[in-house]
Design a protein around this motif. Structure first.
Motif, PDB file in Angstrom:
ATOM      1  N   ASN A  10      -0.483 -13.529  -3.226  1.00  0.00           N
ATOM      2  CA  ASN A  10      -0.826 -12.493  -2.254  1.00  0.00           C
ATOM      3  C   ASN A  10       0.430 -11.722  -1.854  1.00  0.00           C
ATOM      4  O   ASN A  10       1.544 -12.263  -1.901  1.00  0.00           O
ATOM      5  N   GLY A  11       0.226 -10.455  -1.464  1.00  0.00           N
ATOM      6  CA  GLY A  11       1.339  -9.705  -0.884  1.00  0.00           C
ATOM      7  C   GLY A  11       1.722 -10.352   0.441  1.00  0.00           C
ATOM      8  O   GLY A  11       0.900 -11.028   1.070  1.00  0.00           O
ATOM      9  N   LEU A  12       2.962 -10.161   0.855  1.00  0.00           N
ATOM     10  CA  LEU A  12       3.391 -10.677   2.166  1.00  0.00           C
ATOM     11  C   LEU A  12       4.291  -9.619   2.789  1.00  0.00           C
ATOM     12  O   LEU A  12       5.359  -9.319   2.260  1.00  0.00           O
ATOM     13  N   ILE A  13       3.827  -9.048   3.877  1.00  0.00           N
ATOM     14  CA  ILE A  13       4.516  -7.895   4.456  1.00  0.00           C
ATOM     15  C   ILE A  13       4.962  -8.273   5.866  1.00  0.00           C
ATOM     16  O   ILE A  13       4.165  -8.775   6.667  1.00  0.00           O
ATOM     17  N   LYS A  14       6.242  -8.037   6.149  1.00  0.00           N
ATOM     18  CA  LYS A  14       6.803  -8.414   7.458  1.00  0.00           C
ATOM     19  C   LYS A  14       7.537  -7.233   8.079  1.00  0.00           C
ATOM     20  O   LYS A  14       8.064  -6.387   7.344  1.00  0.00           O
TER      21      LYS A  14
ATOM     22  N   GLN B  33      10.649  -7.178  24.229  1.00  0.00           N
ATOM     23  CA  GLN B  33      11.852  -6.560  23.660  1.00  0.00           C
ATOM     24  C   GLN B  33      11.630  -6.177  22.202  1.00  0.00           C
ATOM     25  O   GLN B  33      12.109  -5.149  21.752  1.00  0.00           O
ATOM     26  N   THR B  34      10.957  -7.063  21.473  1.00  0.00           N
ATOM     27  CA  THR B  34      10.684  -6.816  20.046  1.00  0.00           C
ATOM     28  C   THR B  34       9.282  -7.332  19.725  1.00  0.00           C
ATOM     29  O   THR B  34       8.764  -8.219  20.416  1.00  0.00           O
ATOM     30  N   VAL B  35       8.708  -6.765  18.688  1.00  0.00           N
ATOM     31  CA  VAL B  35       7.421  -7.269  18.179  1.00  0.00           C
ATOM     32  C   VAL B  35       7.584  -7.504  16.679  1.00  0.00           C
ATOM     33  O   VAL B  35       8.014  -6.601  15.951  1.00  0.00           O
ATOM     34  N   ASP B  36       7.277  -8.715  16.257  1.00  0.00           N
ATOM     35  CA  ASP B  36       7.378  -9.066  14.830  1.00  0.00           C
ATOM     36  C   ASP B  36       5.984  -9.273  14.264  1.00  0.00           C
ATOM     37  O   ASP B  36       5.132  -9.875  14.926  1.00  0.00           O
ATOM     38  N   PHE B  37       5.778  -8.815  13.031  1.00  0.00           N
ATOM     39  CA  PHE B  37       4.506  -9.039  12.355  1.00  0.00           C
ATOM     40  C   PHE B  37       4.743  -9.696  11.005  1.00  0.00           C
ATOM     41  O   PHE B  37       5.702  -9.373  10.308  1.00  0.00           O
ATOM     42  N   THR B  38       3.849 -10.591  10.638  1.00  0.00           N
ATOM     43  CA  THR B  38       3.783 -11.114   9.274  1.00  0.00           C
ATOM     44  C   THR B  38       2.336 -10.989   8.841  1.00  0.00           C
ATOM     45  O   THR B  38       1.448 -11.590   9.464  1.00  0.00           O
ATOM     46  N   LEU B  39       2.098 -10.171   7.821  1.00  0.00           N
ATOM     47  CA  LEU B  39       0.727  -9.971   7.347  1.00  0.00           C
ATOM     48  C   LEU B  39       0.635 -10.254   5.848  1.00  0.00           C
ATOM     49  O   LEU B  39       1.200  -9.505   5.046  1.00  0.00           O
ATOM     50  N   PRO B  40      -0.080 -11.303   5.466  1.00  0.00           N
ATOM     51  CA  PRO B  40      -0.383 -11.476   4.045  1.00  0.00           C
ATOM     52  C   PRO B  40      -1.423 -10.444   3.639  1.00  0.00           C
ATOM     53  O   PRO B  40      -2.293 -10.113   4.444  1.00  0.00           O
ATOM     54  N   ASN B  41      -1.294  -9.910   2.433  1.00  0.00           N
ATOM     55  CA  ASN B  41      -2.315  -8.990   1.922  1.00  0.00           C
ATOM     56  C   ASN B  41      -3.236  -9.817   1.029  1.00  0.00           C
ATOM     57  O   ASN B  41      -2.885 -10.188  -0.085  1.00  0.00           O
ATOM     58  N   LYS B  42      -4.418 -10.164   1.578  1.00  0.00           N
ATOM     59  CA  LYS B  42      -5.332 -11.061   0.853  1.00  0.00           C
ATOM     60  C   LYS B  42      -6.233 -10.201  -0.021  1.00  0.00           C
ATOM     61  O   LYS B  42      -7.131  -9.534   0.477  1.00  0.00           O
ATOM     62  N   HIS B  43      -5.914 -10.216  -1.313  1.00  0.00           N
ATOM     63  CA  HIS B  43      -6.534  -9.257  -2.227  1.00  0.00           C
ATOM     64  C   HIS B  43      -7.978  -9.630  -2.569  1.00  0.00           C
ATOM     65  O   HIS B  43      -8.314 -10.807  -2.726  1.00  0.00           O
ATOM     66  N   TYR B  44      -8.817  -8.594  -2.702  1.00  0.00           N
ATOM     67  CA  TYR B  44     -10.190  -8.734  -3.197  1.00  0.00           C
ATOM     68  C   TYR B  44     -10.288  -7.829  -4.416  1.00  0.00           C
ATOM     69  O   TYR B  44     -10.214  -6.603  -4.261  1.00  0.00           O
ATOM     70  N   PHE B  45     -10.420  -8.413  -5.603  1.00  0.00           N
ATOM     71  CA  PHE B  45     -10.420  -7.610  -6.827  1.00  0.00           C
ATOM     72  C   PHE B  45     -11.840  -7.312  -7.282  1.00  0.00           C
ATOM     73  O   PHE B  45     -12.733  -8.180  -7.208  1.00  0.00           O
ATOM     74  N   GLU B  46     -11.998  -6.106  -7.801  1.00  0.00           N
ATOM     75  CA  GLU B  46     -13.289  -5.752  -8.422  1.00  0.00           C
ATOM     76  C   GLU B  46     -13.482  -6.624  -9.663  1.00  0.00           C
ATOM     77  O   GLU B  46     -12.513  -6.993 -10.322  1.00  0.00           O
ATOM     78  N   VAL B  47     -14.751  -6.923  -9.980  1.00  0.00           N
ATOM     79  CA  VAL B  47     -15.014  -7.668 -11.220  1.00  0.00           C
ATOM     80  C   VAL B  47     -15.810  -6.753 -12.154  1.00  0.00           C
ATOM     81  O   VAL B  47     -16.865  -6.215 -11.782  1.00  0.00           O
ATOM     82  N   ASP B  48     -15.238  -6.524 -13.339  1.00  0.00           N
ATOM     83  CA  ASP B  48     -15.855  -5.611 -14.317  1.00  0.00           C
ATOM     84  C   ASP B  48     -16.992  -6.355 -15.024  1.00  0.00           C
ATOM     85  O   ASP B  48     -16.774  -7.354 -15.709  1.00  0.00           O
ATOM     86  N   LEU B  49     -18.234  -5.885 -14.846  1.00  0.00           N
ATOM     87  CA  LEU B  49     -19.412  -6.576 -15.399  1.00  0.00           C
ATOM     88  C   LEU B  49     -20.082  -5.783 -16.520  1.00  0.00           C
ATOM     89  O   LEU B  49     -21.216  -6.074 -16.902  1.00  0.00           O
TER      90      LEU B  49
ATOM     91  N   SER C 225      -5.931   3.163   6.806  1.00  0.00           N
ATOM     92  CA  SER C 225      -4.651   2.559   6.456  1.00  0.00           C
ATOM     93  C   SER C 225      -4.072   3.119   5.157  1.00  0.00           C
ATOM     94  O   SER C 225      -4.732   3.113   4.118  1.00  0.00           O
ATOM     95  N   ALA C 226      -2.805   3.595   5.238  1.00  0.00           N
ATOM     96  CA  ALA C 226      -2.101   4.041   4.024  1.00  0.00           C
ATOM     97  C   ALA C 226      -1.497   2.836   3.308  1.00  0.00           C
ATOM     98  O   ALA C 226      -1.246   2.881   2.097  1.00  0.00           O
ATOM     99  N   SER C 227      -1.247   1.779   4.053  1.00  0.00           N
ATOM    100  CA  SER C 227      -0.668   0.538   3.502  1.00  0.00           C
ATOM    101  C   SER C 227      -0.647  -0.485   4.626  1.00  0.00           C
ATOM    102  O   SER C 227      -0.767  -0.121   5.808  1.00  0.00           O
ATOM    103  N   VAL C 228      -0.440  -1.733   4.267  1.00  0.00           N
ATOM    104  CA  VAL C 228      -0.274  -2.775   5.298  1.00  0.00           C
ATOM    105  C   VAL C 228       0.945  -2.427   6.155  1.00  0.00           C
ATOM    106  O   VAL C 228       0.914  -2.535   7.386  1.00  0.00           O
ATOM    107  N   GLN C 229       2.010  -1.951   5.476  1.00  0.00           N
ATOM    108  CA  GLN C 229       3.255  -1.625   6.192  1.00  0.00           C
ATOM    109  C   GLN C 229       2.997  -0.602   7.300  1.00  0.00           C
ATOM    110  O   GLN C 229       3.445  -0.760   8.448  1.00  0.00           O
TER     111      GLN C 229
END
Ligand code: AZA
Length: 301
Positions: free
Chosen positions: A286-290, A247-263, A225-229
């Motif tokens: 969260n990102g929200l991509i439609k 006739q049409t296809v609609d998508f709604t995708l939240p981008n549920k982030h997982y962040f690294e934790v600096d230890l 994946s280059a992006s959710v889009q």
């Protein structure tokens, strides 16, 4: 001065469960649904003049749903929604449109000792199959089918780089990240004239749902994946190709982030970049991509 600009009413959250028992094989099938049915028509006086003579009570709407569920199959939900909606516009002269939304909850047949069990099921996730059926007098039946709440994650095979960098940007570019989303995908069907036409397409609704689900899962897993889009656009294109009536296809995708934790503050532990394996799942924001993908004019010919 004011006027009633629009109005619809009905029953929401009608909970319905139906068992189909095949007496020859002993195999049972089950369907659990949550139904919303809203009516429109010559009902203004119930709002503006306190005149209830035009009101089909919401309790009667609920009763009707159960009676129709007894008299007809409740699957596929596209057909049951069309039966319910059509009932209201055909039974009451002053009701001109019915809007039926059905959420189908998952009951997946259990596999016991490697064999499908005849009458035991499990809820494997909160994903639902949803339909919106709009029946309008003289205008036919519009149907939109959806997959909602399909929660997916991949631990590699996702990048995000090349985006705008300016004085507002802190996000680093990444060539490998965790990608997680909860898929909501909707495909709209060609317009149907009546329930008979919907019934003729009965098998297509289940096939479309399983094709769309397979495409979403395969594309999610296999696309680098280059992006959710970019990934959602590929999914939508493939669904349009697999379901010719859509006739049409609609998508709604939240981008549920997982962040690294600096230890590194603890004895210099390395947990960023290529060393990361402990992450913090983010609940918000969260990102929200439609997107909505339609057939091009050329493809329609
Ligand atoms: N799309 C993505 O896939 N990831 C992102 C975005 C975006 O638009 N913005 N931040 N991270």
């Amino acid at each position: 001065m004011s006027k009633l600009a629009s109005a619809r009413y009905g029953k929401d959250n009608v909970r319905l469960f139906k068992v189909h028992r095949d007496d020859k094989t002993g195999i049972h099938s089950v369907a659990e649904m949550t139904v919303c049915c809203l009516l429109e028509g010559d009902i203004d006086v119930s709002y503006t003049k306190a005149d209830n003579s035009v009101v089909v009570a919401t309790d009667s709407i609920k009763n009707t749903i159960y009676i129709l569920a007894k008299q007809h199959p409740v699957t596929p939900p596209e057909l049951f929604g069309s039966i319910v909606g059509t009932h209201f516009i055909e039974t009451y002269k002053h009701i001109h449109a019915a809007h039926v939304h059905i959420i189908s909850h998952r009951w997946t047949r259990m596999g016991i000792d490697g064999k499908p069990h005849p009458h035991s099921f499990l809820r494997d996730g909160e994903e639902t199959r949803d339909v919106q059926v709009d029946v309008t007098e003289g205008k036919g039946i519009e149907i939109a089918s959806s997959i909602t709440g399909l929660h997916v994650l991949k631990s590699t095979g996702s990048q995000f780089w090349g985006f705008i960098r300016d004085e507002y940007t802190t996000l680093p570019e990444v060539w490998d990240r965790i990608l997680c989303t909860q898929v909501a995908a909707t495909w709209k069907w060609k317009k149907y004239m009546d329930v008979k036409e919907v019934e003729a397409d009965k098998a297509k609704f289940d096939n479309a749902w399983s094709s769309a689900r397979d495409i979403i899962l395969k594309q999610f897993a296999e696309d680098n994946s280059a992006s959710v889009q970019a990934t959602m656009y590929k999914m939508a294109q493939q669904i349009l190709a697999a379901v010719p009536q859509a006739q049409t296809v609609d998508f709604t995708l939240p981008n549920k982030h997982y962040f690294e934790v600096d230890l590194k503050w603890h004895k210099g532990i390395k947990n960023t970049g290529k060393d990361a394996d402990v992450y913090v799942p983010q609940s918000a924001p969260n990102g929200l991509i439609k997107c909505s993908v339609a057939r091009s004019e050329k493809a329609k010919l």
